[in-house]
Design a protein around this motif. Structure first.
Motif, PDB file in Angstrom:
ATOM      1  N   MET A 104      21.295  -9.286   5.601  1.00 48.22           N
ATOM      2  CA  MET A 104      21.128  -9.920   4.286  1.00 48.22           C
ATOM      3  C   MET A 104      19.780 -10.632   4.129  1.00 48.22           C
ATOM      4  SD  MET A 104      23.217  -9.102   2.003  1.00 48.22           S
ATOM      5  CE  MET A 104      23.467  -7.434   2.569  1.00 48.22           C
ATOM      6  N   LYS A 105      18.928 -10.530   5.175  1.00 54.19           N
ATOM      7  CA  LYS A 105      17.530 -10.932   4.970  1.00 54.19           C
ATOM      8  C   LYS A 105      16.844  -9.937   4.021  1.00 54.19           C
ATOM      9  CE  LYS A 105      15.053  -8.334   8.516  1.00 54.19           C
ATOM     10  NZ  LYS A 105      14.031  -8.356   9.543  1.00 54.19           N
ATOM     11  N   TYR A 106      17.429  -8.733   3.932  1.00 50.18           N
ATOM     12  CA  TYR A 106      16.869  -7.705   3.042  1.00 50.18           C
ATOM     13  C   TYR A 106      17.352  -7.853   1.600  1.00 50.18           C
ATOM     14  CZ  TYR A 106      15.222  -5.140   7.144  1.00 50.18           C
ATOM     15  OH  TYR A 106      14.574  -4.762   8.292  1.00 50.18           O
ATOM     16  N   ASP A 107      18.070  -8.952   1.331  1.00 56.00           N
ATOM     17  CA  ASP A 107      18.561  -9.120  -0.037  1.00 56.00           C
ATOM     18  C   ASP A 107      17.436  -9.535  -0.996  1.00 56.00           C
ATOM     19  OD1 ASP A 107      20.730  -8.752  -1.671  1.00 56.00           O
ATOM     20  OD2 ASP A 107      21.504 -10.791  -1.470  1.00 56.00           O
ATOM     21  N   MET A 108      16.232  -9.547  -0.473  1.00 52.32           N
ATOM     22  CA  MET A 108      15.039  -9.798  -1.287  1.00 52.32           C
ATOM     23  C   MET A 108      14.249  -8.501  -1.503  1.00 52.32           C
ATOM     24  SD  MET A 108      12.411 -11.268   1.502  1.00 52.32           S
ATOM     25  CE  MET A 108      11.184 -10.202   0.792  1.00 52.32           C
ATOM     26  N   SER A 109      14.883  -7.368  -1.262  1.00 51.05           N
ATOM     27  CA  SER A 109      14.169  -6.083  -1.380  1.00 51.05           C
ATOM     28  C   SER A 109      13.631  -5.837  -2.785  1.00 51.05           C
ATOM     29  CB  SER A 109      15.099  -4.930  -0.998  1.00 51.05           C
ATOM     30  OG  SER A 109      15.530  -5.067   0.333  1.00 51.05           O
ATOM     31  N   GLY A 110      14.357  -6.300  -3.796  1.00 52.39           N
ATOM     32  CA  GLY A 110      13.889  -6.120  -5.176  1.00 52.39           C
ATOM     33  C   GLY A 110      12.589  -6.872  -5.401  1.00 52.39           C
ATOM     34  N   ALA A 111      12.564  -8.130  -4.954  1.00 57.61           N
ATOM     35  CA  ALA A 111      11.348  -8.937  -5.092  1.00 57.61           C
ATOM     36  C   ALA A 111      10.204  -8.326  -4.283  1.00 57.61           C
ATOM     37  CB  ALA A 111      11.617 -10.373  -4.641  1.00 57.61           C
ATOM     38  N   ALA A 112      10.526  -7.833  -3.089  1.00 53.53           N
ATOM     39  CA  ALA A 112       9.494  -7.206  -2.252  1.00 53.53           C
ATOM     40  C   ALA A 112       8.907  -5.983  -2.962  1.00 53.53           C
ATOM     41  CB  ALA A 112      10.085  -6.811  -0.900  1.00 53.53           C
ATOM     42  N   ALA A 113       9.765  -5.229  -3.640  1.00 58.26           N
ATOM     43  CA  ALA A 113       9.290  -4.034  -4.358  1.00 58.26           C
ATOM     44  C   ALA A 113       8.383  -4.428  -5.527  1.00 58.26           C
ATOM     45  CB  ALA A 113      10.470  -3.206  -4.854  1.00 58.26           C
ATOM     46  N   VAL A 114       8.771  -5.449  -6.262  1.00 53.26           N
ATOM     47  CA  VAL A 114       7.946  -5.904  -7.396  1.00 53.26           C
ATOM     48  C   VAL A 114       6.577  -6.360  -6.874  1.00 53.26           C
ATOM     49  CG1 VAL A 114       7.719  -7.661  -9.204  1.00 53.26           C
ATOM     50  CG2 VAL A 114       9.912  -6.487  -8.857  1.00 53.26           C
ATOM     51  N   TYR A 115       6.594  -7.093  -5.774  1.00 55.81           N
ATOM     52  CA  TYR A 115       5.356  -7.559  -5.139  1.00 55.81           C
ATOM     53  C   TYR A 115       4.448  -6.365  -4.808  1.00 55.81           C
ATOM     54  CZ  TYR A 115       2.591  -9.705  -1.318  1.00 55.81           C
ATOM     55  OH  TYR A 115       1.590 -10.139  -0.500  1.00 55.81           O
ATOM     56  N   GLY A 116       5.011  -5.329  -4.216  1.00 50.89           N
ATOM     57  CA  GLY A 116       4.236  -4.134  -3.853  1.00 50.89           C
ATOM     58  C   GLY A 116       3.703  -3.392  -5.074  1.00 50.89           C
ATOM     59  N   VAL A 117       4.513  -3.305  -6.100  1.00 51.25           N
ATOM     60  CA  VAL A 117       4.087  -2.586  -7.310  1.00 51.25           C
ATOM     61  C   VAL A 117       2.913  -3.308  -7.972  1.00 51.25           C
ATOM     62  CG1 VAL A 117       4.765  -1.861  -9.638  1.00 51.25           C
ATOM     63  CG2 VAL A 117       6.327  -1.492  -7.725  1.00 51.25           C
ATOM     64  N   ILE A 118       2.984  -4.637  -8.017  1.00 52.25           N
ATOM     65  CA  ILE A 118       1.871  -5.400  -8.609  1.00 52.25           C
ATOM     66  C   ILE A 118       0.582  -5.141  -7.810  1.00 52.25           C
ATOM     67  CG2 ILE A 118       0.960  -7.739  -9.046  1.00 52.25           C
ATOM     68  CD1 ILE A 118       3.160  -7.165 -11.014  1.00 52.25           C
ATOM     69  N   ILE A 119       0.702  -5.070  -6.497  1.00 47.60           N
ATOM     70  CA  ILE A 119      -0.479  -4.803  -5.666  1.00 47.60           C
ATOM     71  C   ILE A 119      -1.059  -3.427  -5.991  1.00 47.60           C
ATOM     72  CG2 ILE A 119      -1.213  -4.361  -3.269  1.00 47.60           C
ATOM     73  CD1 ILE A 119       0.612  -6.755  -2.483  1.00 47.60           C
ATOM     74  N   MET A 120      -0.199  -2.433  -6.116  1.00 52.17           N
ATOM     75  CA  MET A 120      -0.674  -1.089  -6.462  1.00 52.17           C
ATOM     76  C   MET A 120      -1.406  -1.097  -7.807  1.00 52.17           C
ATOM     77  SD  MET A 120       0.379   1.296  -8.863  1.00 52.17           S
ATOM     78  CE  MET A 120       0.180   3.016  -9.182  1.00 52.17           C
ATOM     79  N   VAL A 121      -0.790  -1.749  -8.785  1.00 54.56           N
ATOM     80  CA  VAL A 121      -1.367  -1.792 -10.136  1.00 54.56           C
ATOM     81  C   VAL A 121      -2.720  -2.504 -10.111  1.00 54.56           C
ATOM     82  CG1 VAL A 121      -1.025  -2.772 -12.435  1.00 54.56           C
ATOM     83  CG2 VAL A 121       0.872  -1.650 -11.288  1.00 54.56           C
TER      84      VAL A 121
END
Ligand code: BES
Ligand code: MN
Ligand code: ZN
Length: 502
Positions: free
Chosen positions: A291-308
């Protein structure tokens, strides 16, 4: 590790290894055929020995091939010529990297541009996929406080392009792939961190850092618990207040230069439970660590912003990392509590482990202030989604047919699989309550859908989509770790909004 696209003279390149393909029934690819001719039929004579047929999974390393300047040639089985897909190509690269890891090869030329994985835009998808696959199979989790021998990586990888007129599109593809990869790696790294290091405050630090890294395009605002209380975000606050690690909501505002998209705002919201113990409705001990991975959504948003930001896409995007920790304690919210959400609607808490929807419902209301054209939330929301769709497919929900089509298209292109589930009104009954507007859990049936239906009540003012990534964001077992999904899917959705101008 440097990636290049180039039109090479394959036989004359002084490199450590040239990778070429063999289709099934020993059919040489164009590149393999060329090197065979240069070497006076060395490869065809070798094929007669029958050690390799061209099936997927087969590889054979050739040394000192006559009249070829490269030190090695890696001959790789590609399977049936008409049947190579992106997912088969991925399997092929898994084998290539496995083989190369056992060698001292540093400089590589990969000559695969004659493979057809996508009838339209083949070179674009080929170069992009290959670049992402190589990075994916070289990725390793950084160990904490441990001096590890350096990660295996190569010096330079040249992707050979046979047709010179395809170099332009290949360069664009490589640029996209490298930016997407930077996003995926950032997502994986932050998601793999342990929950005693990566807590809601840490998430907000990482968000803040983006405005330092991309000062021209990124502004970050962090909302703390006191501010949330003032805003009326009582559901979000209730989940987070039981922990010593208080909630922080990071609002990352990206705006590209020469914005051509008429300032249409796209909001991405990521569930950021840096740890979900279940709270008072505590989870069983087995696998609770996941359940440390329950932040996967936030981690994905973080990565997408970096790509953009890396590509400086001409878009306006708001990324919200909904950081929070769900813990039991004397200050925790309880089953039976009734919460007044930011929208004014009330929720009866029947299970404190259904916390994601409580955090997200207030964020869905909060983002109304941006008058968004599209809002997408990404969340490891329900175990029920894993039961329904398994570990390869994310649950997808939307109130808008345009978004349904766009996500279907992006999912097909990236092979990041999603499946749409319904939001029929029948399901709403399951989350009705006798003392509040809603209860936070259904009756146990169709749990992924009732969770999405709960959210849909707070997303009526805009076009909204919800991705339940509970099954797809990380892997358990021997190769455990974050998968980086659905970063490429989201990146592709955004690229497609630019109508190929980028
Ligand atoms: N974060 C979990 C969902 C989850 C569970 C994701 C297992 C991946 C693997 C979520 O907060 C949760 O606990 N959901 C409950 C909801 C239930 C209480 C209605 C669940 O799925 O069990
Ligand atoms: Mn939970
Ligand atoms: Zn959760």
């Amino acid at each position: 590790m440097k990636f290049l696209v180039k039109n090479c003279f394959l036989d004359k390149e002084k490199t450590d290894c040239i990778i070429i393909g063999l289709f099934d029934s020993c059919k040489l690819s164009i590149s393999a055929n060329y090197l065979d001719k240069c070497s006076g039929g060395y490869i065809t004579s070798l094929l007669k020995l029958g050690d390799i047929k061209g099936e997927v999974g087969e590889t054979i390393m050739l040394y000192n091939v006559p009249r070829i300047f490269s030190k090695r040639i890696l001959l790789v089985g590609l399977g049936k010529e008409s049947k190579v897909t992106r997912s088969i190509l991925k399997e092929i690269f898994k084998n290539i990297i496995k083989k190369l890891k056992k060698t001292s090869v540093k400089n590589i030329i990969c000559s695969f541009s004659e493979i057809d994985i996508n009838s339209e835009n083949n070179i674009y998808w080929l170069i992009r996929s290959i670049t992402l696959f190589i990075h994916e199979y070289l990725y390793r989790i950084t160990k904490i406080n441990h001096v590890l021998k350096k990660n295996i990586h190569f010096n330079a990888i040249i992707l050979n392009i046979l047709k010179e007129n395809e170099l332009f599109i290949a360069k664009k593809s490589l640029k996209h792939a490298l930016a997407i990869n930077t996003g995926i790696v950032s997502t994986k790294n932050i998601n793999n961190l342990p929950p005693n290091i990566c807590n809601p405050l840490y998430l907000s630090y990482k968000a803040k850092k983006l405005s330092k890294k991309y000062p021209e395009n990124v502004i970050v605002e962090v909302i703390n618990m006191e501010q949330m209380k003032k805003l009326g975000m009582n559901a979000y606050v209730s989940v987070g207040d039981g922990s010593k690690n208080k909630p922080f909501m990071s609002v990352i505002k990206y705006s590209g230069n020469n914005n051509t998209s008429n300032d249409k705002t796209i909001v991405l919201i990521g569930k950021g439970l840096t740890f979900d113990s279940g709270g008072i409705s505590i989870k069983p001990a087995l696998n609770m660590h996941e359940m440390k991975y329950d932040m996967s959504g936030a981690a994905a948003v973080y990565g997408v912003i970096i790509m953009v930001a890396e590509l400086k896409l001409p878009l306006t995007i708001i990324g919200v990392l909904a950081g929070c920790e769900n813990m039991p304690g004397s200050n925790s919210f309880r089953p039976g509590d009734v919460l007044t959400t930011m929208s004014g609607k009330t929720v009866e808490v029947l299970n404190t482990d259904a916390e994601g929807r409580l955090v997200l419902c207030d964020v869905l209301t909060y983002v109304e202030r941006f008058s968004p054209n599209v809002v997408i939330d990404i969340a490891t929301l329900t175990g029920a989604c894993v039961i329904a769709l398994g570990e390869s497919v994310s649950g997808f929900f939307t109130n808008n047919e345009y978004l349904a089509n766009e996500f279907k298209k992006s999912s097909k292109e990236t092979d990041d699989k999603i499946w749409r589930l319904p939001l029929f009104s029948e399901y709403q009954k399951q989350i009705s309550s006798s003392i509040a507007d809603f209860s936070n859990v259904g009756n146990g049936k169709a749990g992924a859908i009732t969770a999405a239906c709960f959210l849909s009540n707070f997303a009526k003012k805009y076009n909204w989509a919800h991705l339940d990534i509970a099954g797809t964001a990380w892997k358990s077992g021997t190769d455990k770790g974050a998968t980086g999904r659905p970063v490429e899917l989201l990146c592709q959705f955004l690229l497609n909004q630019l109508n190929n101008i980028y």
